[in-house]
Scaffold this motif. Sequence first.
Motif, PDB file in Angstrom:
ATOM      1  N   CYS A  95       0.791  -1.313   0.231  1.00 42.68           N
ATOM      2  CA  CYS A  95      -0.006   0.110  -0.029  1.00 42.68           C
ATOM      3  C   CYS A  95       0.757   1.320   0.097  1.00 42.68           C
ATOM      4  O   CYS A  95       1.904   1.272   0.778  1.00 42.68           O
ATOM      5  CB  CYS A  95      -0.729   0.162   1.194  1.00 42.68           C
ATOM      6  SG  CYS A  95      -1.771   1.344   1.297  1.00 42.68           S
ATOM      7  N   ASN A  96       0.392   2.357  -0.712  1.00 40.66           N
ATOM      8  CA  ASN A  96       1.473   3.449  -0.830  1.00 40.66           C
ATOM      9  C   ASN A  96       0.272   4.875  -0.604  1.00 40.66           C
ATOM     10  O   ASN A  96      -0.597   4.728  -1.141  1.00 40.66           O
ATOM     11  CB  ASN A  96       1.977   3.647  -2.319  1.00 40.66           C
ATOM     12  CG  ASN A  96       2.523   4.807  -2.599  1.00 40.66           C
ATOM     13  OD1 ASN A  96       1.909   5.582  -3.506  1.00 40.66           O
ATOM     14  ND2 ASN A  96       3.716   5.222  -2.037  1.00 40.66           N
ATOM     15  N   LEU A  97       0.831   5.640   0.058  1.00 44.41           N
ATOM     16  CA  LEU A  97       0.298   6.894   0.448  1.00 44.41           C
ATOM     17  C   LEU A  97       1.157   8.036  -0.354  1.00 44.41           C
ATOM     18  O   LEU A  97       2.440   8.128   0.243  1.00 44.41           O
ATOM     19  CB  LEU A  97       0.012   7.221   1.709  1.00 44.41           C
ATOM     20  CG  LEU A  97      -0.505   8.517   2.365  1.00 44.41           C
ATOM     21  CD1 LEU A  97      -1.706   8.997   1.521  1.00 44.41           C
ATOM     22  CD2 LEU A  97      -0.565   8.719   3.792  1.00 44.41           C
ATOM     23  N   LYS A  98       0.718   8.835  -1.208  1.00 48.49           N
ATOM     24  CA  LYS A  98       1.518  10.126  -1.613  1.00 48.49           C
ATOM     25  C   LYS A  98       1.144  11.249  -0.891  1.00 48.49           C
ATOM     26  O   LYS A  98       0.087  11.859  -1.300  1.00 48.49           O
ATOM     27  CB  LYS A  98       1.301  10.171  -3.274  1.00 48.49           C
ATOM     28  CG  LYS A  98       1.975   8.928  -3.928  1.00 48.49           C
ATOM     29  CD  LYS A  98       2.108   9.109  -5.486  1.00 48.49           C
ATOM     30  CE  LYS A  98       2.873   7.953  -6.218  1.00 48.49           C
ATOM     31  NZ  LYS A  98       4.261   7.543  -5.484  1.00 48.49           N
ATOM     32  N   VAL A 103       2.701  23.368  -1.478  1.00 43.07           N
ATOM     33  CA  VAL A 103       1.700  23.675  -2.567  1.00 43.07           C
ATOM     34  C   VAL A 103       1.933  23.582  -3.979  1.00 43.07           C
ATOM     35  O   VAL A 103       1.104  23.649  -4.848  1.00 43.07           O
ATOM     36  CB  VAL A 103       1.330  25.178  -2.177  1.00 43.07           C
ATOM     37  CG1 VAL A 103       0.798  25.425  -0.906  1.00 43.07           C
ATOM     38  CG2 VAL A 103       2.985  25.905  -2.454  1.00 43.07           C
ATOM     39  N   GLU A 104       3.358  23.270  -4.251  1.00 49.75           N
ATOM     40  CA  GLU A 104       3.924  22.953  -5.586  1.00 49.75           C
ATOM     41  C   GLU A 104       3.450  21.426  -5.863  1.00 49.75           C
ATOM     42  O   GLU A 104       3.660  21.251  -7.190  1.00 49.75           O
ATOM     43  CB  GLU A 104       5.185  23.104  -5.851  1.00 49.75           C
ATOM     44  CG  GLU A 104       5.735  24.525  -5.708  1.00 49.75           C
ATOM     45  CD  GLU A 104       5.869  25.246  -4.473  1.00 49.75           C
ATOM     46  OE1 GLU A 104       5.742  24.424  -3.430  1.00 49.75           O
ATOM     47  OE2 GLU A 104       5.708  26.487  -4.451  1.00 49.75           O
ATOM     48  N   GLY A 105       2.838  20.665  -5.060  1.00 49.12           N
ATOM     49  CA  GLY A 105       2.494  19.406  -5.237  1.00 49.12           C
ATOM     50  C   GLY A 105       3.616  18.398  -5.175  1.00 49.12           C
ATOM     51  O   GLY A 105       3.386  17.379  -5.341  1.00 49.12           O
ATOM     52  N   ALA A 106       4.646  18.735  -4.660  1.00 51.66           N
ATOM     53  CA  ALA A 106       5.714  17.592  -4.164  1.00 51.66           C
ATOM     54  C   ALA A 106       5.132  16.551  -3.324  1.00 51.66           C
ATOM     55  O   ALA A 106       4.265  17.044  -2.350  1.00 51.66           O
ATOM     56  CB  ALA A 106       7.031  18.350  -3.480  1.00 51.66           C
ATOM     57  N   THR A 107       5.469  15.358  -3.383  1.00 50.58           N
ATOM     58  CA  THR A 107       4.859  14.404  -2.393  1.00 50.58           C
ATOM     59  C   THR A 107       6.062  13.713  -1.775  1.00 50.58           C
ATOM     60  O   THR A 107       7.091  13.514  -2.275  1.00 50.58           O
ATOM     61  CB  THR A 107       3.718  13.400  -3.089  1.00 50.58           C
ATOM     62  OG1 THR A 107       4.758  12.629  -4.318  1.00 50.58           O
ATOM     63  CG2 THR A 107       2.626  14.148  -4.003  1.00 50.58           C
ATOM     64  N   TYR A 108       5.732  13.026  -0.751  1.00 49.07           N
ATOM     65  CA  TYR A 108       6.399  11.857  -0.076  1.00 49.07           C
ATOM     66  C   TYR A 108       5.880  10.553  -0.037  1.00 49.07           C
ATOM     67  O   TYR A 108       4.482  10.666   0.537  1.00 49.07           O
ATOM     68  CB  TYR A 108       6.780  12.420   1.321  1.00 49.07           C
ATOM     69  CG  TYR A 108       7.820  11.605   2.172  1.00 49.07           C
ATOM     70  CD1 TYR A 108       7.138  10.762   3.064  1.00 49.07           C
ATOM     71  CD2 TYR A 108       8.907  11.484   2.055  1.00 49.07           C
ATOM     72  CE1 TYR A 108       7.846   9.937   3.871  1.00 49.07           C
ATOM     73  CE2 TYR A 108       9.835  10.813   2.843  1.00 49.07           C
ATOM     74  CZ  TYR A 108       9.305   9.950   3.605  1.00 49.07           C
ATOM     75  OH  TYR A 108       9.961   8.973   4.293  1.00 49.07           O
ATOM     76  N   ASP A 109       6.471   9.732  -0.230  1.00 47.74           N
ATOM     77  CA  ASP A 109       5.777   8.328  -0.147  1.00 47.74           C
ATOM     78  C   ASP A 109       5.891   7.746   1.213  1.00 47.74           C
ATOM     79  O   ASP A 109       7.121   7.408   1.878  1.00 47.74           O
ATOM     80  CB  ASP A 109       6.574   7.321  -1.343  1.00 47.74           C
ATOM     81  CG  ASP A 109       6.084   7.661  -2.768  1.00 47.74           C
ATOM     82  OD1 ASP A 109       7.039   7.842  -3.720  1.00 47.74           O
ATOM     83  OD2 ASP A 109       4.875   8.152  -2.861  1.00 47.74           O
ATOM     84  N   TYR A 110       4.780   7.199   1.530  1.00 45.65           N
ATOM     85  CA  TYR A 110       4.868   6.169   2.832  1.00 45.65           C
ATOM     86  C   TYR A 110       4.159   4.973   2.194  1.00 45.65           C
ATOM     87  O   TYR A 110       3.357   4.672   1.264  1.00 45.65           O
ATOM     88  CB  TYR A 110       3.721   6.742   3.707  1.00 45.65           C
ATOM     89  CG  TYR A 110       4.097   7.926   4.344  1.00 45.65           C
ATOM     90  CD1 TYR A 110       3.574   9.339   4.040  1.00 45.65           C
ATOM     91  CD2 TYR A 110       5.108   7.734   5.484  1.00 45.65           C
ATOM     92  CE1 TYR A 110       4.028  10.386   4.793  1.00 45.65           C
ATOM     93  CE2 TYR A 110       5.170   9.141   6.111  1.00 45.65           C
ATOM     94  CZ  TYR A 110       4.907  10.267   5.761  1.00 45.65           C
ATOM     95  OH  TYR A 110       5.128  11.381   6.430  1.00 45.65           O
ATOM     96  N   TRP A 111       4.828   3.930   2.897  1.00 41.19           N
ATOM     97  CA  TRP A 111       4.638   2.592   2.402  1.00 41.19           C
ATOM     98  C   TRP A 111       4.175   1.598   3.439  1.00 41.19           C
ATOM     99  O   TRP A 111       4.580   1.878   4.629  1.00 41.19           O
ATOM    100  CB  TRP A 111       5.871   1.897   1.776  1.00 41.19           C
ATOM    101  CG  TRP A 111       6.377   2.568   0.768  1.00 41.19           C
ATOM    102  CD1 TRP A 111       7.404   3.399   0.601  1.00 41.19           C
ATOM    103  CD2 TRP A 111       6.187   2.326  -0.718  1.00 41.19           C
ATOM    104  NE1 TRP A 111       7.405   4.071  -0.850  1.00 41.19           N
ATOM    105  CE2 TRP A 111       6.680   3.168  -1.753  1.00 41.19           C
ATOM    106  CE3 TRP A 111       5.074   1.485  -1.286  1.00 41.19           C
ATOM    107  CZ2 TRP A 111       6.722   3.227  -2.951  1.00 41.19           C
ATOM    108  CZ3 TRP A 111       4.860   1.360  -2.876  1.00 41.19           C
ATOM    109  CH2 TRP A 111       5.592   2.306  -3.452  1.00 41.19           C
TER     110      TRP A 111
END
Length: 121
Positions: A95-98, A103-111
């Motif tokens: 499972c992944n949460l982005k 505000v620029e839309g950069a994301t960090y991945d949680y697994w």
Amino acid sequence: QVQLVESGGGLVRDGGSLTLSCAVSGRRISGNGVGWYRQAPGKQRELVAGLSSGGSTSYGDSVKGRFAISRDNAKNSVYLQMNNVKPEDTAVYYCNLKWVVNVEGATYDYWGQGTQVTVFK
């Protein structure tokens, strides 16, 4: 602390169905993208299904028409309905949460830690 906990994996017969669940804590999934990935032995991790905060979906070519991703923001959970499974679907599913970080839309991945799905004939 952010945790993604998958459940629902196991053994399933060729042509059968399985539903994977992912319970998220520590972050709200609303407003963020979520997805399912898988990794088979000796292969790279690949996208199975993605679901944007706006409701757009994307699927790996091999699962289109067979798998469906959904989310329940109230339960802070993500699901993967797997139908007509095949032996080549055997893999560890993650499972992944982005998480949107600015505000620029950069994301960090949680697994999540992954759940094994094994399809037998």
